[in-house]
Design a protein around this motif. Structure first.
Motif, mmCIF file in Angstrom:
data_model
loop_
_atom_site.group_PDB
_atom_site.id
_atom_site.type_symbol
_atom_site.label_atom_id
_atom_site.label_comp_id
_atom_site.label_asym_id
_atom_site.label_seq_id
_atom_site.Cartn_x
_atom_site.Cartn_y
_atom_site.Cartn_z
ATOM 1 N N ARG A 367 0.396 -0.610 -0.023
ATOM 2 C CA ARG A 367 -0.092 -0.363 0.037
ATOM 3 C C ARG A 367 0.728 1.260 0.010
ATOM 4 N N THR A 368 0.014 1.952 -0.498
ATOM 5 C CA THR A 368 1.373 2.616 -0.990
ATOM 6 C C THR A 368 0.505 4.182 -1.264
ATOM 7 N N TYR A 369 0.903 5.558 -0.795
ATOM 8 C CA TYR A 369 0.684 6.844 -0.873
ATOM 9 C C TYR A 369 1.270 7.996 -0.996
ATOM 10 N N TYR A 370 1.316 8.581 -1.826
ATOM 11 C CA TYR A 370 1.660 9.945 -1.947
ATOM 12 C C TYR A 370 1.273 11.574 -1.760
ATOM 13 N N ARG A 371 1.843 12.337 -1.924
ATOM 14 C CA ARG A 371 0.858 13.917 -1.646
ATOM 15 C C ARG A 371 1.954 14.950 -2.291
ATOM 16 N N TYR A 372 1.366 15.703 -2.775
ATOM 17 C CA TYR A 372 2.212 17.052 -3.246
ATOM 18 C C TYR A 372 0.772 18.276 -2.324
ATOM 19 N N TYR A 373 1.551 19.328 -2.076
ATOM 20 C CA TYR A 373 0.571 20.132 -1.112
ATOM 21 C C TYR A 373 1.374 21.217 -1.680
ATOM 22 N N SER A 374 0.510 22.771 -1.883
ATOM 23 C CA SER A 374 0.938 23.897 -1.721
ATOM 24 C C SER A 374 -0.204 24.797 -1.384
ATOM 25 N N ASP A 375 0.751 25.953 -0.657
ATOM 26 C CA ASP A 375 -0.309 27.122 -0.350
ATOM 27 C C ASP A 375 0.269 28.165 -1.073
ATOM 28 N N ASN A 376 -1.128 29.315 -0.445
ATOM 29 C CA ASN A 376 -0.583 30.770 -0.859
ATOM 30 C C ASN A 376 0.267 31.387 0.256
ATOM 31 N N TRP A 377 0.891 30.852 1.341
ATOM 32 C CA TRP A 377 1.214 31.322 1.961
ATOM 33 C C TRP A 377 2.987 30.714 2.545
ATOM 34 N N ASP A 378 3.422 30.317 1.209
ATOM 35 C CA ASP A 378 4.836 29.673 0.406
ATOM 36 C C ASP A 378 5.328 28.184 1.185
ATOM 37 N N ILE A 379 3.828 27.527 1.806
ATOM 38 C CA ILE A 379 4.276 26.451 1.871
ATOM 39 C C ILE A 379 4.028 25.208 1.039
ATOM 40 N N GLN A 380 5.580 24.090 0.868
ATOM 41 C CA GLN A 380 5.178 23.534 0.017
ATOM 42 C C GLN A 380 5.888 22.326 0.557
ATOM 43 N N SER A 381 4.914 20.787 0.697
ATOM 44 C CA SER A 381 5.112 19.791 1.424
ATOM 45 C C SER A 381 5.144 18.497 0.204
ATOM 46 N N HIS A 382 5.727 17.988 0.826
ATOM 47 C CA HIS A 382 6.167 16.221 0.104
ATOM 48 C C HIS A 382 5.942 15.067 1.030
ATOM 49 N N THR A 383 4.586 13.823 0.598
ATOM 50 C CA THR A 383 4.404 13.225 2.259
ATOM 51 C C THR A 383 4.401 11.593 1.237
ATOM 52 N N VAL A 384 5.169 10.587 1.956
ATOM 53 C CA VAL A 384 5.405 9.116 1.228
ATOM 54 C C VAL A 384 5.117 8.078 2.301
ATOM 55 N N ASN A 385 4.122 7.962 2.154
ATOM 56 C CA ASN A 385 3.109 6.808 3.075
ATOM 57 C C ASN A 385 3.611 5.183 2.410
ATOM 58 N N ILE A 386 4.179 4.381 3.241
ATOM 59 C CA ILE A 386 4.341 2.892 3.104
ATOM 60 C C ILE A 386 4.146 1.688 3.619
ATOM 61 N N GLU A 387 2.828 1.313 3.904
ATOM 62 C CA GLU A 387 2.685 0.170 4.392
ATOM 63 C C GLU A 387 2.487 -1.088 3.784
ATOM 64 N N LEU A 388 3.082 -2.794 4.352
ATOM 65 C CA LEU A 388 3.498 -4.120 3.652
ATOM 66 C C LEU A 388 2.014 -4.799 4.670
ATOM 67 N N PRO A 389 0.936 -4.823 4.696
ATOM 68 C CA PRO A 389 0.820 -5.613 5.226
ATOM 69 C C PRO A 389 1.337 -7.612 4.907
ATOM 70 N N PHE A 390 1.306 -7.860 5.999
ATOM 71 C CA PHE A 390 1.861 -9.444 5.398
ATOM 72 C C PHE A 390 0.449 -10.302 6.369
ATOM 73 N N LYS A 391 0.013 -11.211 5.309
ATOM 74 C CA LYS A 391 -0.636 -12.137 6.297
ATOM 75 C C LYS A 391 -0.266 -13.111 7.024
ATOM 76 N N VAL A 392 -0.339 -13.511 7.928
ATOM 77 C CA VAL A 392 0.179 -14.427 9.119
ATOM 78 C C VAL A 392 -0.124 -15.637 9.099
ATOM 79 N N SER A 393 -1.636 -15.027 8.546
ATOM 80 C CA SER A 393 -2.302 -16.712 8.930
ATOM 81 C C SER A 393 -3.711 -16.184 8.566
#
Lengths: 490, 70
Positions: A367-393
């Motif tokens: 499972r992956t997620y990426y976000r780019y964010y910007s606003d008019n207060w001059d903030i820019q942001s990059h966010t990355v999220n990774i999740e790896l579910p593993f079925k044990v049983s």
């Protein structure tokens, strides 16, 4: 014998005729089989514990303890109203204790506050049986006994969703309300989602409005200034209290003339979200989200202090700590604010995000997620999220998680005592500064599709647990643990 | 802005090339971990991130308002 056979044939023909007529009349009713959107009532009980520590408290102008603990719980009830409609009620309460916000009034209770009510809404909530026994003191590095140390947030959201007979079109509407000591929010919104291309493609659109209102609480020294004006150092909270200058001498020149009490306490937020989801292959699906958010009104926080670099410094407390004010060894002096943060009354945010989920095999999902964010207060942001579910049983899944976020600072941000009094807007809130943040964690999920465990009429279907540690490059650290139980009504 | 447009076009092209997957072929797609949304319990992490970071939204959930946060 033939008569018996003829009789049997006749009987079969009559039965078949009734069956055909029955089927025909069934289909003419239009009551074809339709799977319910939600088979039965579901109840989710969620609990979370969060703690953090940092060294750049916005309440103390960009330095000081950011210790905070928060305990939150939610009860989410989803009920089918009929085959097509579901109503969801989400009730929440969150209680926090914060060193940072305790320093809205940083002075110990046995000091000047013993002189009486300062009407700032902070002292009103604390014990009044204080005695002016010793001179007041405080420090940005420790929690004070101020009543604003603790607060509770209560919230309720009600959502109604309706699906078409084909299940290819869904519309929903929601209302929400939340309240804490100095903030109230009323929200409403709605959305539509359409599925097509054999349910492989989904387009969604939603809009929300939040009409929020502050009940401003100001730092004690500024509140007294706004209340008493020019003579405030001899009245109310400051009566009989010595204000010290940088050399530790008593001084009566402290005059925070930049401060003005806030007149517009409303904060309105208008958002529109567009989403597109696509099944790409038998094992891969993706979605993109694009939001537009406009905020108007009071976007600053009324109790965030500002210290100007071009203004003299004044303190209350023990003079020997003044040379070490910015050190954690400062145990007894607090600097008086020049102003509270000032930010524009409008902000325009544009986040765009994408999720890509890939079914690797029967054991692993990515499972992956990426976000780019910007606003008019001059903030820019990059966010990355990774999740790896593993079925044990069949019943247990474990999943490691990692999240990375980087952002650039707002054009209105400067660290502790770096702003100038000539600027129009200013904040020393480290949440609006440049930083990188790493979050590591894991989760465990237990599912019992037979809902073996029971409480009254409800069977336990699922238990989820998550733990994450958050580390920001400015030394803010946080831990969060959450657990959730899903029950199905039987 | 150009980056955003290129990003959007690439995604559009990606989706354009997709073959239709039939319902009976969606065993893997229907796995609960394949859902294209945040998990319910993730809300608490999202909440503190909204307070501690400037960015919010574009995740299928709330994009702003309703709290005294950034």
């Amino acid at each position: 014998m033939n008569t018996d056979l003829d009789y049997l044939r006749m009987k079969i023909k009559i039965i078949l005729l009734f069956l055909i007529l029955g089927v025909k009349s069934f289909s003419q009713d239009g009551s074809e089989f339709k799977k319910r959107v939600l088979e039965s009532t579901e109840v989710d009980f969620l609990l979370s514990y969060y703690n953090q520590d940092g060294f750049k408290s916005a309440v103390s102008g960009g330095i000081g303890s950011e210790k905070l603990t928060d305990l939150a719980t939610n009860l989410v009830i989803s009920m089918p109203l009929n085959d097509d409609s579901v109503i969801t009620i989400d009730l929440g309460i969150s209680a926090y204790s914060s060193a940072s916000s305790s320093n809205i009034n940083p002075f110990n209770a046995t000091g000047a506050s013993g002189g009486g009510d300062d009407d700032d809404g902070d002292d009103d909530r604390k014990s009044q049986n204080v005695a002016a026994a010793t001179a007041p003191y405080g420090t940005p590095w420790q929690a004070s006994s101020g009543a604003s140390k603790n607060d509770e947030l209560s919230s309720v959201t009600v959502n109604y969703a309706h699906s078409s007979d084909t299940r290819n079109f869904i519309w929903n509407a929601d209302v929400s309300f939340s309240n804490e000591y100095d903030y109230t929010s009323i929200g409403f919104g709605g959305g539509i989602a359409s599925l097509f291309n054999d349910k492989n493609t989904e387009l969604s659109l939603k809009a929300n409005v939040y009409l929020d209102q502050w009940r401003p609480i100001y730092p004690t020294e500024l509140h007294e200034y706004s209340k008493y004006g020019a003579g405030f150092l001899n009245q109310g909270y400051f009566s009989g209290v010595s204000v010290l200058d940088q050399s530790g001498q008593s001084n009566t020149n402290y005059f925070p003339s930049a401060f003005q009490a806030i007149s517009d306490v409303n904060r309105n937020s208008y958002s529109a979200s567009f989403g597109l989801s696509q099944v790409v292959s038998k094992k891969f699906q993706a979605s993109v989200f694009f939001d537009v958010l406009k905020q108007q009104g009071l976007l600053s926080t009324p109790y965030h202090r500002i210290y100007f670099a071009d203004k003299a410094n004044y303190y209350i407390g023990q003079a020997e700590y003044i040379p070490n004010y910015e050190s954690e060894n400062n145990a007894g002096v607090y600097k008086l604010a020049d102003d509270i943060e000032k930010l524009p009354d409008s902000r325009f945010k544009l986040p765009i995000g994408a999720r890509l989920n890939y079914y690797i095999n029967e054991r692993f999902v990515l499972r992956t997620y990426y976000r780019y964010y910007s606003d008019n207060w001059d903030i820019q942001s990059h966010t990355v999220n990774i999740e790896l579910p593993f079925k044990v049983s069949d019943r247990f899944i474990i999943f490691p998680m990692y999240r990375f976020c980087t952002q650039t600072q707002s054009k209105y941000y400067a660290p502790y005592e770096k702003h100038l009094s000539t600027e129009q807007y200013y904040t020393s809130d480290p949440d609006l500064a440049t930083f990188e943040a790493n979050q590591f964690g894991f989760g465990v999920s237990y599912t019992d599709i037979f809902t073996g465990g029971k409480i009254w009429k409800f069977g336990l279907k699922n238990i989820d647990f998550r733990f994450n540690q958050y580390r920001r490059s400015d030394r803010l650290t946080a831990n969060i643990a959450s657990i959730g139980f899903k029950f199905i009504m039987q | 802005m150009i980056q955003k447009i290129i990003f959007g076009l690439m995604l559009a092209l990606l989706f354009q090339s997709c073959n239709s997957v039939k319902e009976y072929e969606k065993v893997a797609i229907n796995d609960p971990d394949m859902k294209l949304s945040a998990k319910m319990l993730e809300r608490y992490e999202t909440t503190f991130q909204v307070y501690r970071e400037a960015a919010a939204g574009a995740n299928g959930g709330k994009s702003g308002g309703g709290c005294g946060c950034n």
